[in-house]
Design an enzyme around this catalytic site. Structure first.
Site, PDB file in Angstrom:
ATOM      1  N   VAL A 101       0.403  -0.863  -0.360  1.00  0.00           N
ATOM      2  CA  VAL A 101       0.247  -0.338   0.316  1.00  0.00           C
ATOM      3  C   VAL A 101       1.008   1.313  -0.604  1.00  0.00           C
ATOM      4  CG1 VAL A 101      -1.812   1.834   1.068  1.00  0.00           C
ATOM      5  CG2 VAL A 101      -1.833  -1.149   0.823  1.00  0.00           C
ATOM      6  N   SER A 103       1.912   4.539   0.526  1.00  0.00           N
ATOM      7  CA  SER A 103       1.883   5.825   0.648  1.00  0.00           C
ATOM      8  C   SER A 103       1.769   7.044   0.450  1.00  0.00           C
ATOM      9  CB  SER A 103       3.031   6.651   2.356  1.00  0.00           C
ATOM     10  OG  SER A 103       4.215   7.032   1.183  1.00  0.00           O
ATOM     11  N   ILE A 138       4.409  -1.168   3.460  1.00  0.00           N
ATOM     12  CA  ILE A 138       4.414   0.547   2.947  1.00  0.00           C
ATOM     13  C   ILE A 138       5.000   0.507   2.146  1.00  0.00           C
ATOM     14  CG2 ILE A 138       4.209   2.737   3.192  1.00  0.00           C
ATOM     15  CD1 ILE A 138       1.885   0.597   4.536  1.00  0.00           C
ATOM     16  N   LYS A 139       4.664   0.944   0.590  1.00  0.00           N
ATOM     17  CA  LYS A 139       5.659   1.659  -0.259  1.00  0.00           C
ATOM     18  C   LYS A 139       5.655   3.461   0.178  1.00  0.00           C
ATOM     19  CE  LYS A 139       4.247   0.978  -4.678  1.00  0.00           C
ATOM     20  NZ  LYS A 139       3.138   0.304  -5.935  1.00  0.00           N
ATOM     21  N   VAL A 140       6.812   3.561   0.006  1.00  0.00           N
ATOM     22  CA  VAL A 140       7.334   5.181   0.101  1.00  0.00           C
ATOM     23  C   VAL A 140       7.823   5.974  -0.992  1.00  0.00           C
ATOM     24  CG1 VAL A 140       8.631   6.855   1.892  1.00  0.00           C
ATOM     25  CG2 VAL A 140       7.512   4.409   2.758  1.00  0.00           C
TER      26      VAL A 140
END
Length: 336
Positions: A101, A103, A138-140
């Site tokens: 998912v 950010s 978490i994709k950042v």
């Protein structure tokens, strides 16, 4: 009579060499998959699908109900986060690995990104109390601030992936801060939204260089190739740790048979990896922001930094569109 050469199905061949993930929130795809990756564009477009109306409306309503639990967060932003988590959770029964998912790309400070990622994790626990949180990543965005956020999140036990990554400088720092994945973009993101745009061709060697770099240094970080446009690029990347593939390309790969020897010889990972040249001086960037920014700015003659900002800008555009969609859904539902 001559004999026909042994042939292989391209999708099956790739699965024998690399982890294959689905780069889509469309549940009607060609499994099996390990991970499912998504972003603001995927989420926005999926929420427009009539079959997702219930998730759209439920997310809009829940965002309104939970707003007091997350003071200081705009309703629209919270509702989008709920919708993205809800969409990803629908995929979990169909995959064996993690949901990725992204950010909020409009957030630029390290503290904002950390808070955002923690909130996404909290929402995931609220929406699916029995969900194994080790399956959340978490994709950042791979800016200096984003990668420093990944360092903090790693310390908090939250898995991260560095996205919008176009250079080895970003890859080195992502490895140092403990990202479990990086997603080198084979093409500029704009190439997927503008069919007339020519980005000059794929950058496949970054995947090979980063994977060799991590292997030599025994980093936990793995390479997840992203942004592939055609089957030829997928063949060349056979052997990368993993690749996330869009639905249209998955269908092409599943229908394509080619001589086994030709497919095997196509992979850049099958060649002598020792011959791969380092394109930058290798050193730590962990505690040297100035050196990192200078090296990143010079990478690929400045194109790496430009491509990164272009990709972030596109994701920001879809974040704004998604917020507007959730806001309108909430207004419509309250009117009734």
């Amino acid at each position: 009579m001559g004999s026909y050469p042994d042939t292989v199905n391209l999708l099956e061949h790739l699965r024998s060499k690399s982890q294959i993930d689905c780069d889509s929130l469309d549940i009607q795809q060609l499994g099996p998959f390990v991970d499912c990756t998504s972003n603001q564009a995927d989420s926005y477009l999926e929420l427009l699908v009539p079959q997702r109306k219930a998730i759209l409306e439920r997310s809009a309503a829940l965002g309104w109900q939970l707003r007091s639990e997350y003071p200081g967060v705009k309703y629209e932003q919270l509702a989008v986060e709920i919708a993205m988590v809800n969409l990803s959770l629908t995929i979990t029964p169909l995959i064996t690995g993690a949901i990725h998912v992204m950010s909020n790309p409009t957030l630029t400070s390290t503290s904002e990104i950390v808070d955002n990622a923690q909130r996404i994790a909290s929402l995931c626990r609220q929406l699916a109390p029995n969900f194994d949180m080790s399956r959340l990543c978490i994709k950042v965005v791979a800016t200096w601030e984003g990668l420093q956020a990944c360092k903090r999140l790693t310390a908090l036990g939250i898995n991260t992936l560095a996205t919008t990554l176009f250079t080895m400088e970003q890859a080195i720092l992502a490895g140092e801060v403990g990202c479990i994945y990086i997603a080198p973009f084979v093409h500029e993101l704009k190439a997927f939204f503008d069919a007339t745009y020519d980005d000059g061709g794929p950058n496949l060697n970054l995947c090979l260089e980063a994977q060799n770099y991590y292997k030599e240094r025994k980093c936990v970080t793995r390479v997840k190739a992203a942004g592939l446009l055609d089957a030829g690029e997928a063949k060349q990347l056979a052997g990368v740790n993993s690749m996330t593939v869009a639905p249209e390309l998955l269908r092409t790969l599943s229908k394509t048979e080619e001589p086994k020897i030709d497919v095997t010889d196509s992979s850049i990972f099958e060649r002598d990896t020792k011959a791969t040249e380092q394109t930058i001086e290798v050193h730590s960037f962990m505690n040297d922001e100035k050196k990192y920014r200078e090296a990143f700015a010079r990478s690929y003659g400045g194109k790496g930094a430009w491509k990164t900002q272009e990709a972030i800008g596109i994701f920001c555009e879809y974040q704004i569109k998604a917020e507007a969609l959730l806001r309108e859904s909430n207004v419509t539902s309250t009117e009734h």
